[in-house]
Every structure is written in C-alpha cells, then in structure tokens.
Design a protein around this motif. Sequence first.
Motif, PDB file in Angstrom:
ATOM      1  N   THR A 179     -19.910   9.440  24.719  1.00 23.68           N
ATOM      2  CA  THR A 179     -18.850  10.165  24.037  1.00 23.68           C
ATOM      3  C   THR A 179     -18.084   9.211  23.136  1.00 23.68           C
ATOM      4  O   THR A 179     -17.613   8.168  23.592  1.00 23.68           O
ATOM      5  N   PRO A 181     -14.780   8.730  20.844  1.00 26.38           N
ATOM      6  CA  PRO A 181     -13.459   9.339  20.687  1.00 26.38           C
ATOM      7  C   PRO A 181     -13.173   9.706  19.240  1.00 26.38           C
ATOM      8  O   PRO A 181     -13.640   9.041  18.319  1.00 26.38           O
ATOM      9  N   ASP A 503     -19.480   5.897  28.429  1.00 32.01           N
ATOM     10  CA  ASP A 503     -20.221   6.633  29.449  1.00 32.01           C
ATOM     11  C   ASP A 503     -19.336   7.734  30.013  1.00 32.01           C
ATOM     12  O   ASP A 503     -18.517   7.496  30.902  1.00 32.01           O
ATOM     13  N   SER A 504     -19.517   8.968  29.510  1.00 29.62           N
ATOM     14  CA  SER A 504     -18.664  10.074  29.928  1.00 29.62           C
ATOM     15  C   SER A 504     -18.942  10.530  31.349  1.00 29.62           C
ATOM     16  O   SER A 504     -18.182  11.316  31.913  1.00 29.62           O
ATOM     17  N   SER A 505     -20.036  10.043  31.963  1.00 31.59           N
ATOM     18  CA  SER A 505     -20.325  10.411  33.347  1.00 31.59           C
ATOM     19  C   SER A 505     -19.628   9.495  34.343  1.00 31.59           C
ATOM     20  O   SER A 505     -19.609   9.773  35.541  1.00 31.59           O
ATOM     21  N   ILE A 509     -13.983   6.017  33.952  1.00 29.06           N
ATOM     22  CA  ILE A 509     -13.702   6.171  32.526  1.00 29.06           C
ATOM     23  C   ILE A 509     -13.015   7.500  32.263  1.00 29.06           C
ATOM     24  O   ILE A 509     -12.095   7.594  31.443  1.00 29.06           O
ATOM     25  N   GLN A 510     -13.439   8.548  32.967  1.00 30.02           N
ATOM     26  CA  GLN A 510     -12.798   9.855  32.816  1.00 30.02           C
ATOM     27  C   GLN A 510     -11.312   9.772  33.146  1.00 30.02           C
ATOM     28  O   GLN A 510     -10.475  10.354  32.448  1.00 30.02           O
ATOM     29  N   GLU A 513      -8.770   8.384  30.358  1.00 27.42           N
ATOM     30  CA  GLU A 513      -8.759   9.129  29.097  1.00 27.42           C
ATOM     31  C   GLU A 513     -10.009   8.849  28.286  1.00 27.42           C
ATOM     32  O   GLU A 513      -9.956   8.659  27.075  1.00 27.42           O
ATOM     33  N   GLU A 514     -11.183   8.795  28.966  1.00 23.88           N
ATOM     34  CA  GLU A 514     -12.510   8.639  28.362  1.00 23.88           C
ATOM     35  C   GLU A 514     -12.727   7.282  27.700  1.00 23.88           C
ATOM     36  O   GLU A 514     -13.588   7.126  26.850  1.00 23.88           O
ATOM     37  N   ASN A 515     -11.949   6.294  28.090  1.00 27.10           N
ATOM     38  CA  ASN A 515     -12.110   4.955  27.523  1.00 27.10           C
ATOM     39  C   ASN A 515     -12.066   3.912  28.620  1.00 27.10           C
ATOM     40  O   ASN A 515     -11.332   4.062  29.604  1.00 27.10           O
TER      41      ASN A 515
END
Length: 717
Positions: A179, A181, A503-505, A509-510, A513-515
């Motif tokens: 993913t 951003p 790695d959105s899985s 990281i989730q 905030e996806e980072n």
Amino acid sequence: MEHSLGQDSAPGFGSFDKSRVLDVRPLRRLVPVFTSASSNSSSSTPPFVCASPAGPFPPGVSPFFPFFISPESQTRLEQDRQTPSSIPVNSFRTPPPSAAGVTPNRYTGPSNGGDATPSGRITRSRVQQQQQQSQSGVDEEDGFSLSVADGENTRKVGRPKGKFRSQKRTRTSQDFNVTFPDVDIDAIVDNILSSYTNTLSESEGSKESVGYVLMYYDLLRRRILQIEEMKEGIPGVLRTGRPDLRAATLFMNKGIRTNAKKKIGTVPGVEVGDIFFFRMELCLVGLHGQSMGGIDYMGIKNSSEEEPLALSIVSSGGYEDHMQDGNELIYSGQGGNASNDNRKDKEIKDQKLERGNLALEKSLHRGNEVRVIRGVKDVFHPTGKVYVYDGLYKIYGSWVDKGKSGANVFKYRLVRLPGQPEAFTLWKSIEQWKETNAGRPGLILPDLTSGAENVPVSLVNDIDGEKGPAHFTYSPSLKYSKPVKLTDPTAGCNCSGGCLPGDSSCLCIQKNEENLPYTANGLLVNQKSLLHECGPSCKCPPNCRNRVSQGGLRVRLEVFKTKDKGWGLRSWDPIRAGAFLCEYAGEALNVSGIESLGDDRADDYSFDANRTCQPLGVLPGDSIEGPNAPFPLLISANTAGNVARFMNHSCSPNVIWQPVLRENKNESDLHVAFYAVGHIPPMKELTYDYGMILPGNPYQRKKLCLCGSVKCRSFFY
C-alpha cells in the motif's frame, strides 16, 4: 570543486571568460535531477534547480556556466563514479539487554546530597532490490544502485562497487499487499511555508529561524524517505531519487530558507560547533552557498571593478588538505585533478588562479574572515560525514605545491581566530577520551552502568567536589510490578523475516496508520500520539526495524555535574535528528503509587506519561496534539533507573519523549522513549520539556526553571 547553483552564486566578475569550457568534476560523483516545483509559488525567490553538471536538465533549463562540460569529460565522470559499499540492513540493531540476560547493576554513590532537581508515490520497471543504507545517509548522500527497464532489456545504472550483504529479501507480488500512502508533498511544503511566514517573518537570520528551517527540512526529508522506502524491491516501482536533494529543492523553490543574502563573517543563528549531516543544510541556513563546491565566494566592488572574496570553505577529505591541527588548516585549492581519487590514467592538469582559488587569494590580501566547515567521519558509519562548523579563520599564506598526481596545486594556510568556542578540537579530545578511557577531566567513573548497557556511560564532575549522585540501582529497562490488562485483546504481527514498509498485512503497520514509524536507518519519521512497536507476541526477529527502542544505548553518553541544575546528561557522539536516545527506565507505578515515595521526594526522578506538552517533531498539518498514553503511567526512577533520570527540563528542548506500546499478548507493555528533535553536537546537554501536570494533581510542585531559553516559562513542574 565548486559548483554554483542559482544566479546569486554564479561567478559574475568581469575578468572571467565565461565562454571557456571547463573540465568540471564534482567531489561526490552523483547525478541528482529534480524538476522544479510548481510555478504557482507565492514566493518571489527564483526557482532552485539541482541538476547534474552535464544534464539532463529539467524542461526549460539550459546548461549554464560552469555546468557545461564536454561529452568526453562526462564519459570519464560516469566511468569513475564511486559509490561506497552498503551497510547490512539493520546493522544498527542489537538485541535488547533483557534478551541477553543483563541484570540490574548497582551503582554505589553518596548516601545523601544527591541532585535535588529531577533529571530526570511515477513507476518504471525495477528488477534489482534497492540496497539498504546506513544511518550516515549513504543512499541519500553518496548514491545508490538502480536497475531500470529499457524496452525488453534491463540496464544497470550506477552499480556500487563491492559486495553487498543484506538481511532483506526481494519482494514479490505473492509476498503481501503493498500500500502506497496518498501523500501530497506540495501541500506539506505549503503548510511549512505558511507556518514559517506567520511565525518567523521578522526573525530572518535568528537562532529560531535557523532551527525552524533545519528541523522542518529534516522532517520533510524523513517523510519523503519513508514513502520512498516502500518502493524498495517491488517490481515495477522505482525510487524517484535522493530525499535530501528533493526536500531541499522544494524548500528553495518556496523560499523556505534563512540568511539567503551572502555575507562575510558570522552567520546569524548559526553557532560554532553546530553540526550538519547534509550539504544542502549548509545552503538552507546560509552557512555555505555551494551544494557541492568547496569554496563559496561573492563579488565585492573595488574601485571600478569587482573582485571575488572567499566567504566559506568546506574541508572534508576531497582534496589533499592537512586538517589534523585543531586551530590551523592547510587547504588545497579547487580544479585540476588534485582530488583524492586514485585513478592512474588521468591527465595531469594544474590548478588555475580563478574562481574560488582567486577568491581565496584576494581574501589573503584583504584579510577578511572565512568560515570553515570541517567534514568529519561519522563515528557510526565510516562512509558518512558530519559537517562541523569550526568558526572563523583568516588566511595567512598561499603557495603552489605539487600534488600526489604531479599537478600544481594551490595551498592556503588558514588560522583560527582566538576566543571562539571549541569545535573541531573538542572532537579530537573526545577521540582521545575514547582511546585512553582515562583522559577525561573530572572523570569519576568510566562506566556508571557497570556493563548493563551496550556502551559505557561516564560519570564526570569538573565543577565541584561532589563525588556523584545519590545511591540508586542502574536498571536499563522499565519494570512492571503488576501486569496491566488490555480492554481489547490484541495480536502481534506474523512478519517472520521482519516488518517491511508498505506491507498492509502487517498488524503493527496497520496500527501505525499504515506506515512503519522508523526509516531503514532507525530514525523516527515524526512524533506520534502513540507509537506501536513489535513486542514479545510478534514473530519478527529482535533486529526488526520496528523495535528501535528495544536495543539499549547506541551513543556514548556521560552524566555530568552542571553549574546550577544538579546532574545532567550529554553525549560524546554527534546525534542525528530523529535518532533514538534511551527510554525512561524504572518501576511502573499506579497513579497512587507515588504516595509510597514520600512527600519530600514524590516527584524527584519520576516521569508522568499523562503530562501535556506541545509536540515538536511533527510537520505543520499533522494531526497530533501531543504524546498520549493509553492509560495512566507513572514511572519512578528514585531507587532504580537509567540515564534518562538525569535529563533536565528545558522550555526549548532538543529531545522529545514518545509513548511506545509494544505488542505483548493481552497485557499492556507501555514504555517512554526519547528521540532527538534536531541534530545535536557532542557535549550539548540533552533536555526535554517536562510538560504540564493536569490541574488538581496533589503532587505537582512548581519549580524555578533555569534553562536560559528565550522561550523560558520561568517555571516547570
């Protein structure tokens, strides 16, 4: 070698033949190219373009003196490209002390009389994995390896020499979902410009404006680097270039800089001893206007014509300089082939008395002061440089000598003006302290931790006769006497090979905030309300890049006696912005647990994670009101703690604290970690804002603040 960028710094002396084609060879053989920012900038500053010496240039920009060079020279430049070897991924990591079985070590100090103050996103085919780089900024500062597709064929660009070692696998589409951003970098820069205009419009050249520019430049650089690192090893995705140059280009185009007008002598807001990790930082604050050239100069009217005068020089090992003496420097001129490369097929060329060399000669006769910036080897990464502002020098002599290549080289003798604070000489002293382990004046103990940390922590008092702080047990980590259960059960990540950016899985990281919150070299990208690190319930290894705060100390610290604030903390090593320093160790207590400490020492050497303070390590527009602990956490370091207990308060701190939650099954494992706000020179006291305690707290005590900052609130709690 000198490169001039922009009309302000191009040589404009009538005596120069600008039609001459020069053999221009940059010190660092890079080819950074960035298109200029959008033309709707509200700033009147001319666009800043950072292009290679021979192109390709952005649309609408033609080669200009002295950037045009012959194709033959460009061919030699490409053949002679030097790219240093990579550092293995996560080489900065070490296993947590607890994993190594380290037990608390007891420091025996005076039984009383201790310190009474708490110290307390353009895609192209990419088929070769991007190599990880070290904290020294090798990828950003010295070059990188790329493989790009050209139709059906693949060609390698700028392949580094040497054998790379990497713990990181090449990603494939089967590995996980990637993913990217949706980040509007231009909007971020506009927010920075707005904040800069509103708060510092009348502070040009002040310490505040210099600090503002440097802090937000590095925050933007780290944010860009964070986005770029998500592209590493992904087929079809190509990194867009060096974050340090891209961030500087954006800043220059928007006019976010200070001391833009060239001047002889001191630069307002820049202090002797200040350090920089990127040459562009020198340009942004007006210390040295050449992003690659070693000599910066300007034209001064002399009767009916102009003559060049030298403003500043950078001595960093690119030429045959003699720079071991702390107060004297033998500086080699620019041009010819006097740079320190070892090619044997080079044509011998003498240096000429022109441009920077002529400016130094004119400054010798005029007697004007010249700023000297010394490039020092990064103690953590031999391929990196730290640029130290060593103050003002005067030129006392010049001559022509034979260089190693056999060419004639101009030499200049510069002597440091007396009465200036120590800078390069201090670095040399620290080197001796590390070698002898006994040459530090006022040394009480060579290692306060008794081996509990990865590196020793010296105890020093060169102020008075006190032999150390009050007795306490040195413990490198936080201890929970009772487990804290979580209302909502959580699970750790399944990243058996380590967490990878994008790695959105990854569950960790989730939660961030996806980072990933850290760059590959272990720098915190920005301060967060709450940072989630991997913990005991995660499957990633101890050297996972999302476990930065769990490896103990990395910089060489010393606890020292201050003049008026009791004991304090500082570092022998230079500290980079965003670097982890330490956590606050001690015993985790309930809110009521402070009562057991006694009224007279209820808040000495303790940390309340529910205090409020203004965030510092964030970009304008980021939605964070400050650190936010998920539950009340009080840490007592009265009887057991680490170096964090000695950090004093400041209303203008150089350190921030960050709540860090480590995944630990259904139990909360909350810690408090400290990170550098900006670059911190050696022997600069480390301080943070103690914050404000919520009203009604019976244990809050107003204390006199002695930080000496222009923003001092006069008190703290």
